[in-house]
Scaffold this active site. Structure first.
Site, short mmCIF file in Angstrom:
data_model
loop_
_atom_site.label_atom_id
_atom_site.label_comp_id
_atom_site.label_asym_id
_atom_site.label_seq_id
_atom_site.Cartn_x
_atom_site.Cartn_y
_atom_site.Cartn_z
N SER A 238 0.86 -1.18 0.00
CA SER A 238 0.00 0.00 0.00
C SER A 238 0.89 1.22 0.00
CB SER A 238 -0.89 0.04 1.25
OG SER A 238 -2.08 -0.66 1.05
N GLU B 5 -2.45 19.54 -1.87
CA GLU B 5 -3.92 19.45 -1.75
C GLU B 5 -4.51 18.28 -2.54
OE1 GLU B 5 -6.46 22.69 -1.26
OE2 GLU B 5 -4.89 24.19 -1.29
N SER B 6 -3.76 17.22 -2.69
CA SER B 6 -4.23 16.07 -3.45
C SER B 6 -3.43 14.83 -3.04
CB SER B 6 -4.08 16.29 -4.95
OG SER B 6 -3.79 17.63 -5.28
N HIS C 66 -3.10 0.29 -3.76
CA HIS C 66 -3.18 -0.92 -2.95
C HIS C 66 -3.07 -2.09 -3.92
CE1 HIS C 66 -4.48 1.73 0.21
NE2 HIS C 66 -5.49 2.15 -0.55
N CYS D 155 -5.25 18.72 -8.17
CA CYS D 155 -5.96 20.00 -8.23
C CYS D 155 -5.21 20.95 -9.15
CB CYS D 155 -6.01 20.66 -6.86
SG CYS D 155 -6.77 19.61 -5.64
#
Lengths: 123, 123
Positions: A59, A66-67, A72, A87
């Site tokens: 994982s 901001e992102s 996984h 963004c």
């Protein structure tokens, strides 16, 4: 009539079947791929966390401005679940997704792109 | 006839409009809410990363066992983008989402749940 702003976020959801199981279980390779993907998306990496599971699977989360990009993997099924969320008009999450598909040697990818944070304005 | 296994992952996508802007800009409160959400989802926390942006906004990623919970907030728009991704029949991502909606005092939530990693078997 109401106008619509650009969405705040762009979210590319990748369900990647028939990937190379060896790559899916290689934490260093997965970290390398996601870091490169962030670069291709034109996103700024803030932080990275990767974990190897026993007996198998990886994982990872790359936090970009901001992102995020997350993965996984289930090597036993040849499957990887990837999300590329970015963004800003300068970012290219689909291009990053295309790179990840190739890097995992995925033969059966599904890709969905959704807009996140749709704001309305009064014209 | 082919059969379908349970999906490997359950992904709840929350676009939360009209939240309390003060909560959205409070990094400690956001970390508290996401940690509690992981507990409500019945997921095991492996790692947590939170970042405060200037002039405003918070991003956070809680890595849980083979899954994650992420948040990105735009206090200036009262908007939060939340993803709750969990694995396993014992996990309850929608319940965690419900808690997050209440904790952010969201008056206009949209929720979508998608299955990730759908495998087919030969019967």
């Amino acid at each position: 009539m109401m106008g619509v702003e650009n969405p705040l976020g762009m979210h590319v959801i990748l369900d990647l079947y028939e990937c190379d199981p060896k790559i899916l279980d290689d934490i260093e390779k997965i970290e390398e791929i996601l870091t490169k993907a962030a670069e291709i998306a034109n996103a700024t990496v803030i932080d990275k966390r990767f974990h190897k599971f026993s007996p198998q699977g990886v994982s990872g989360a790359v936090v970009v401005s901001e992102s995020h990009i997350t993965i996984h993997t289930w090597p036993e099924h040849g499957y990887a679940s990837v999300d590329v969320y970015t963004c800003g008009d300068h970012t290219m999450p689909v291009k990053a997704g295309e790179y990840i598909i190739k890097a995992l040697k995925c033969k059966n990818p599904t890709v969905v792109k959704i807009d996140r944070g749709i704001l309305f304005r009064k014209d």
